[in-house]
Structure formats: C-alpha cells, structure tokens
Design a protein around this motif. Structure first.
Motif, PDB file in Angstrom:
ATOM      1  N   LYS A   1    -147.258 -47.451  54.814  1.00 61.84           N
ATOM      2  CA  LYS A   1    -148.164 -48.297  55.577  1.00 61.84           C
ATOM      3  C   LYS A   1    -147.714 -48.535  57.015  1.00 61.84           C
ATOM      4  O   LYS A   1    -148.287 -49.352  57.698  1.00 61.84           O
ATOM      5  CB  LYS A   1    -148.344 -49.624  54.867  1.00 61.84           C
ATOM      6  N   VAL A   2    -146.708 -47.820  57.504  1.00 60.30           N
ATOM      7  CA  VAL A   2    -146.263 -47.989  58.871  1.00 60.30           C
ATOM      8  C   VAL A   2    -147.263 -47.304  59.797  1.00 60.30           C
ATOM      9  O   VAL A   2    -147.587 -46.145  59.637  1.00 60.30           O
ATOM     10  CB  VAL A   2    -144.858 -47.373  59.071  1.00 60.30           C
ATOM     11  N   ASP A   3    -147.775 -48.046  60.753  1.00 55.46           N
ATOM     12  CA  ASP A   3    -148.717 -47.519  61.726  1.00 55.46           C
ATOM     13  C   ASP A   3    -147.992 -47.422  63.059  1.00 55.46           C
ATOM     14  O   ASP A   3    -147.586 -48.445  63.621  1.00 55.46           O
ATOM     15  CB  ASP A   3    -149.927 -48.445  61.821  1.00 55.46           C
ATOM     16  N   PRO A   4    -147.823 -46.191  63.598  1.00 49.83           N
ATOM     17  CA  PRO A   4    -147.044 -46.052  64.825  1.00 49.83           C
ATOM     18  C   PRO A   4    -147.647 -46.777  66.021  1.00 49.83           C
ATOM     19  O   PRO A   4    -146.978 -47.025  67.000  1.00 49.83           O
ATOM     20  CB  PRO A   4    -146.979 -44.546  65.061  1.00 49.83           C
ATOM     21  N   THR A   5    -148.916 -47.141  65.969  1.00 52.97           N
ATOM     22  CA  THR A   5    -149.532 -47.828  67.107  1.00 52.97           C
ATOM     23  C   THR A   5    -149.325 -49.335  67.054  1.00 52.97           C
ATOM     24  O   THR A   5    -149.558 -50.015  68.042  1.00 52.97           O
ATOM     25  CB  THR A   5    -151.041 -47.539  67.172  1.00 52.97           C
ATOM     26  N   THR A   6    -148.887 -49.867  65.922  1.00 50.13           N
ATOM     27  CA  THR A   6    -148.698 -51.315  65.821  1.00 50.13           C
ATOM     28  C   THR A   6    -147.227 -51.709  65.761  1.00 50.13           C
ATOM     29  O   THR A   6    -146.921 -52.896  65.669  1.00 50.13           O
ATOM     30  CB  THR A   6    -149.422 -51.871  64.579  1.00 50.13           C
ATOM     31  N   GLU A   7    -146.332 -50.731  65.819  1.00 52.03           N
ATOM     32  CA  GLU A   7    -144.909 -51.049  65.827  1.00 52.03           C
ATOM     33  C   GLU A   7    -144.551 -51.715  67.152  1.00 52.03           C
ATOM     34  O   GLU A   7    -145.129 -51.397  68.190  1.00 52.03           O
ATOM     35  CB  GLU A   7    -144.088 -49.764  65.677  1.00 52.03           C
ATOM     36  N   PRO A   8    -143.600 -52.633  67.143  1.00 52.01           N
ATOM     37  CA  PRO A   8    -143.199 -53.245  68.414  1.00 52.01           C
ATOM     38  C   PRO A   8    -142.586 -52.193  69.339  1.00 52.01           C
ATOM     39  O   PRO A   8    -141.970 -51.239  68.866  1.00 52.01           O
ATOM     40  CB  PRO A   8    -142.166 -54.297  68.001  1.00 52.01           C
ATOM     41  N   PRO A   9    -142.756 -52.350  70.656  1.00 53.89           N
ATOM     42  CA  PRO A   9    -142.186 -51.375  71.592  1.00 53.89           C
ATOM     43  C   PRO A   9    -140.669 -51.300  71.460  1.00 53.89           C
ATOM     44  O   PRO A   9    -140.009 -52.303  71.215  1.00 53.89           O
ATOM     45  CB  PRO A   9    -142.579 -51.898  72.967  1.00 53.89           C
ATOM     46  N   VAL A  10    -140.148 -50.110  71.623  1.00 53.52           N
ATOM     47  CA  VAL A  10    -138.711 -49.862  71.545  1.00 53.52           C
ATOM     48  C   VAL A  10    -138.164 -49.836  72.973  1.00 53.52           C
ATOM     49  O   VAL A  10    -138.809 -49.316  73.881  1.00 53.52           O
ATOM     50  CB  VAL A  10    -138.458 -48.491  70.865  1.00 53.52           C
ATOM     51  N   ASP A  11    -136.976 -50.387  73.169  1.00 49.57           N
ATOM     52  CA  ASP A  11    -136.348 -50.353  74.491  1.00 49.57           C
ATOM     53  C   ASP A  11    -135.987 -48.917  74.841  1.00 49.57           C
ATOM     54  O   ASP A  11    -135.273 -48.249  74.099  1.00 49.57           O
ATOM     55  CB  ASP A  11    -135.098 -51.229  74.489  1.00 49.57           C
ATOM     56  N   MET A  12    -136.510 -48.437  75.959  1.00 48.82           N
ATOM     57  CA  MET A  12    -136.204 -47.081  76.410  1.00 48.82           C
ATOM     58  C   MET A  12    -135.506 -47.087  77.771  1.00 48.82           C
ATOM     59  O   MET A  12    -135.638 -46.149  78.564  1.00 48.82           O
ATOM     60  CB  MET A  12    -137.460 -46.216  76.423  1.00 48.82           C
ATOM     61  N   ALA A  13    -134.770 -48.159  78.042  1.00 43.54           N
ATOM     62  CA  ALA A  13    -133.925 -48.284  79.236  1.00 43.54           C
ATOM     63  C   ALA A  13    -134.708 -47.926  80.495  1.00 43.54           C
ATOM     64  O   ALA A  13    -135.699 -48.561  80.804  1.00 43.54           O
ATOM     65  CB  ALA A  13    -132.662 -47.448  79.068  1.00 43.54           C
ATOM     66  N   ALA A  14    -134.276 -46.890  81.211  1.00 49.16           N
ATOM     67  CA  ALA A  14    -134.860 -46.554  82.514  1.00 49.16           C
ATOM     68  C   ALA A  14    -136.012 -45.562  82.410  1.00 49.16           C
ATOM     69  O   ALA A  14    -136.517 -45.090  83.426  1.00 49.16           O
ATOM     70  CB  ALA A  14    -133.771 -45.992  83.425  1.00 49.16           C
ATOM     71  N   PHE A  15    -136.456 -45.233  81.221  1.00 51.05           N
ATOM     72  CA  PHE A  15    -137.486 -44.206  81.027  1.00 51.05           C
ATOM     73  C   PHE A  15    -138.823 -44.578  81.670  1.00 51.05           C
ATOM     74  O   PHE A  15    -139.282 -45.709  81.584  1.00 51.05           O
ATOM     75  CB  PHE A  15    -137.725 -43.972  79.534  1.00 51.05           C
ATOM     76  N   GLN A  16    -139.419 -43.584  82.305  1.00 50.30           N
ATOM     77  CA  GLN A  16    -140.817 -43.659  82.728  1.00 50.30           C
ATOM     78  C   GLN A  16    -141.419 -42.271  82.537  1.00 50.30           C
ATOM     79  O   GLN A  16    -140.803 -41.264  82.893  1.00 50.30           O
ATOM     80  CB  GLN A  16    -140.949 -44.090  84.185  1.00 50.30           C
TER      81      GLN A  16
END
Length: 193
Positions: A22-37
């Motif tokens: 039942k994990v929905d990838p669109t509703t997961e909390p954002p993950v810290d991606m440091a300096a990523f853009q």
C-alpha cells in the motif's frame, strides 16, 4: 471443511499481500536530498522494445509519463547542485487482462539511467545503471493490473516506481548531491594551506 480452510487461507494470503503493497510513492514524505536540484530531465523511448503479451502504447506516451514522474519526484528540490537525469527506455510490458489467480501477468519497465553534473559536464556514474521496474502489489494488481487498470494507469504507476528507484539510487551516492566533489574539497583544503 478442508476446502473452506483452503479458501480462507488463500483469502488471508491475498489480504496480506495487499497490505504489504500500500505504499504510494506520491504520498511519501519528501526525502532530504541535500544540494540536489533537477536540471534536464531527458527521457528517450524510441528504442523501447515491447515485451510479450503487452498492451500497445506509443513511445510518446512513455516519454510523457516518465518525464512527468521524474518532475513530480524531483522538481521541488531547490539545492545548488544541478544534476541532469537521462533515461533510455529499453523495454516494457503493460499487462494484458488475464485469468485471475491463474494467469495474472505483471507490468514491467526496463530502463537505463545516467546522471550528469551540470558544473563539470561529466557523467557521475561510471557505468549506465539499469533498472527493472515492476508494479507494486496492491488490491488493484493482485489479480493482474490488466484487469483492473487502464494502460495509462499502469504506465503512470511504473513511471512513479521508476522515479522512486532512481531517487534511492542517487541517495546511495551522497557525494553526488552535496556541494562540491571530493576533488573540489581536496583542492580547497590544499589552497587554504
């Protein structure tokens, strides 16, 4: 009595599987991606090979779905390390309707991914990374997504799962998403001396 127990056991098995997926990838909390853009988001599906027993879909539909999924997953990060993601779609299967519980084909997407650093114009991964992306087990897919979902929904789910796999892969390489490479940090350290 034995048949009733077998049916009850089978139903319990199906319920357990649906609960696990039942994990929905669109509703997961954002993950810290440091300096990523996210810089360029390039998807090429021109050479995608349809697998056996697949629904037909255009390469443009694949391009659009995967591009949207990458934008959805990565577009909100506003770090100062601009990375470009290039994806080649190698093949796909969008499950056809099958016979529930006997023949319930699964959907799959095969992709090859490269990540580029905008500043150095260099590819960060030495070898292209290949992924086989499957649909998640859910109440809709347990009997076969071909029976319960349209081809566009199947493709959207696969694309979102692909974006999540790519994110997890990038997170395995923290040096990609921190400001400055190891070589840059070494150069700055020696310059300070």
């Amino acid at each position: 009595m034995k048949l009733k127990m077998q049916i009850a056991g089978f139903l319990a098995f199906i319920l357990a599987l649906t609960a696990c997926g039942k994990v929905d990838p669109t509703t997961e909390p954002p993950v810290d991606m440091a300096a990523f853009q996210l810089g360029h988001n390039v998807v090429v599906a021109d050479n995608a090979t349809p697998g056996p027993l697949t629904r037909s879909i255009s390469t443009e539909e694949i391009d659009v779905a995967l591009t949207q999924a990458i934008d959805e997953r990565f577009g909100h990060y506003q770090g100062d390390r601009l990375l470009h993601i290039g994806i080649a779609v190698d093949g796909y299967v969008l499950a056809l309707p099958g016979i529930p519980t006997i023949l319930s084909p699964k959907s799959v997407l095969a992709i090859t991914v490269n990540v580029w650093d905008n500043e150095t114009q260099q590819k960060l991964n030495a070898e292209p990374r290949r992924f086989s992306v499957f649909e998640r087990t859910s109440a809709e897919t347990i009997i076969g997504s071909g029976l319960t979902q349209s081809k566009s929904v199947q493709l959207q789910n696969l694309s979102r799962n692909a974006a999540l796999k790519i994110q997890n892969w990038i997170l395995e390489h923290p040096d990609w998403i921190t400001r400055g490479s190891a070589a840059d940090l070494a150069h700055e350290t020696s310059a300070e001396r």
